[in-house]
Design an enzyme around this catalytic site. Structure first.
Site, PDB file in Angstrom:
ATOM      1  CE  LYS A  35      -2.504   1.419   3.549  1.00 11.32           C
ATOM      2  NZ  LYS A  35      -2.215   2.766   3.585  1.00 11.32           N
ATOM      3  CG  ASP A  62      -5.029   4.330   1.753  1.00 17.12           C
ATOM      4  OD1 ASP A  62      -6.196   4.681   1.274  1.00 17.12           O
ATOM      5  OD2 ASP A  62      -4.690   4.113   2.667  1.00 17.12           O
ATOM      6  CE  LYS A  64      -7.829   6.683   4.097  1.00 13.53           C
ATOM      7  NZ  LYS A  64      -6.277   6.074   3.836  1.00 13.53           N
ATOM      8  CG  ASP A  67     -11.574  17.217  -5.974  1.00 17.56           C
ATOM      9  OD1 ASP A  67     -12.518  17.924  -6.502  1.00 17.56           O
ATOM     10  OD2 ASP A  67     -10.506  17.550  -5.783  1.00 17.56           O
ATOM     11  CB  THR A 115      -9.183   1.484  11.262  1.00 20.58           C
ATOM     12  OG1 THR A 115      -8.153   2.037  10.609  1.00 20.58           O
ATOM     13  CG2 THR A 115      -9.835   0.558  10.480  1.00 20.58           C
ATOM     14  NE  ARG A 206       1.566   3.039  12.584  1.00 20.21           N
ATOM     15  CZ  ARG A 206       0.714   3.627  13.263  1.00 20.21           C
ATOM     16  NH1 ARG A 206       1.095   4.732  14.033  1.00 20.21           N
ATOM     17  NH2 ARG A 206      -0.481   3.613  13.067  1.00 20.21           N
TER      18      ARG A 206
HETATM   19  O1  C5P Z   1       0.936   1.167  10.972  1.00 18.27           O
HETATM   20  P1  C5P Z   1      -0.650   0.982  10.576  1.00 18.27           P
HETATM   21  O2  C5P Z   1      -0.756  -0.863  10.445  1.00 18.27           O
HETATM   22  O3  C5P Z   1      -1.554   1.366  11.740  1.00 18.27           O
HETATM   23  O4  C5P Z   1      -1.049   1.433   9.188  1.00 18.27           O
HETATM   24  C1  C5P Z   1      -2.472   1.144   8.761  1.00 18.27           C
HETATM   25  C2  C5P Z   1      -2.429   1.679   7.471  1.00 18.27           C
HETATM   26  O5  C5P Z   1      -3.736   1.787   6.895  1.00 18.27           O
HETATM   27  C3  C5P Z   1      -2.060   3.301   7.323  1.00 18.27           C
HETATM   28  O6  C5P Z   1      -1.595   3.689   6.100  1.00 18.27           O
HETATM   29  C4  C5P Z   1      -3.291   4.101   7.182  1.00 18.27           C
HETATM   30  O7  C5P Z   1      -3.277   5.290   6.460  1.00 18.27           O
HETATM   31  C5  C5P Z   1      -4.374   2.991   6.644  1.00 18.27           C
HETATM   32  N1  C5P Z   1      -5.972   3.053   6.578  1.00 18.27           N
HETATM   33  C6  C5P Z   1      -6.115   2.895   8.040  1.00 18.27           C
HETATM   34  N2  C5P Z   1      -7.484   3.025   8.228  1.00 18.27           N
HETATM   35  C7  C5P Z   1      -8.541   3.291   7.203  1.00 18.27           C
HETATM   36  C8  C5P Z   1      -7.873   3.326   5.900  1.00 18.27           C
HETATM   37  C9  C5P Z   1      -6.421   3.355   5.715  1.00 18.27           C
HETATM   38  O8  C5P Z   1      -5.598   2.882   8.888  1.00 18.27           O
HETATM   39  N3  C5P Z   1      -9.741   3.378   7.082  1.00 18.27           N
END
Ligand code: C5P
Length: 244
Positions: A35, A62, A64, A67, A115, A206
């Protein structure tokens, strides 16, 4: 059904192509979908996507997109040219995005409720009613617009499957192996909970990219996905069939 190795998406939330490449190299063949989000794309632009696609990886872009429909449609055509496999947008422009993607393999995913948001934060945005209902409402609109699937927390997956069926992708970020640091994520679940609930893909950033040994962190999550998928198949639930 695609191999379970295609159900783990690693979020390359780093600030340079070199740092991204280091992670991709360390993960080797164990991860196929990456991603690219706002941080890496803003720092490096489309070349980072071209490089990943050129090396045989799939890219979930990603950004998002939110627009007016004409702008989103134009951007989606550019993303299709780049060879992106999945991308995210929200709200009314989704139908324009789906039409611009055309019959190619680019899948449009609708972001429902982030999330990192909990119920009280959602209500501060002016949404009355509960969070699951809001996710269901947004997902239903997205599928009506022709989207291939939605991004949600795994906590809403059972409700999504019960209400909207099995023939669409559900991508879950906010996934943490048991005991891992939650960071800024609020609606967190483990990889096996997400897969057992009916997610087709999980996004992990992470816990892999900041691990001392990213490859072994990815392997452990992959094993958890495999075990959960086997268990789900044994339970013979009708989850995740043609949605891949
Ligand atoms: O590091 P972590 O596992 O929290 O990363 C989650 C990834 O998913 C991040 O890149 C974040 O931008 C993305 N994301 C999210 N919630 C969403 C859509 C995308 O955490 N609803």
């Amino acid at each position: 059904m695609a191999a379970n190795t295609h159900r783990l998406i690693v979020a390359l939330d780093v600030s340079s192509a070199a740092a991204a490449q280091k992670i991709v190299t360390s993960l080797g063949e164990s991860v196929h979908i990456y991603k690219v989000g706002m941080q890496l794309y803003t720092a490096e632009g489309p070349q980072v996507v071209r490089d990943l696609v050129g090396s045989g990886r799939q890219v979930f872009l990603d950004l998002k997109y939110h627009d007016i429909p004409n702008t989103v449609a134009s951007v989606v055509r550019e993303a299709a040219q780049l060879g992106v496999s999945m991308l995210t947008g929200g709200a009314k422009m989704l139908r324009a995005a789906v039409e611009a993607a055309g019959p190619k393999s680019l899948k449009i995913l609708a972001v429902t409720v982030l999330t990192s948001m909990d119920e009280s934060e959602l209500q501060q945005t002016g949404v009355s009613g509960n969070l699951v209902d809001q996710v269901l409402r947004l997902a239903s609109t997205a599928l009506d617009a022709g989207c291939a699937g939605v991004v949600s927390s795994a906590r809403e997956v059972r409700a999504l499957r019960a209400k909207l069926g099995h023939n669409f992708l559900i991508v879950n970020p906010g996934v943490r192996p048991a005991g891992a640091d939650h960071g800024d994520q609020a609606r967190v679940v483990t990889p096996s909970e997400a897969i057992q609930a009916g997610a087709t893909h999980i996004v992990v950033g992470r816990p892999i990219t900041a691990a001392k040994d990213p490859a072994s962190a990815a392997r452990a999550i992959q094993q958890e996905i495999n075990a959960a998928a086997e268990q789900t198949a044994k339970d013979s639930s009708p989850h995740v069939t043609s949605a891949y």
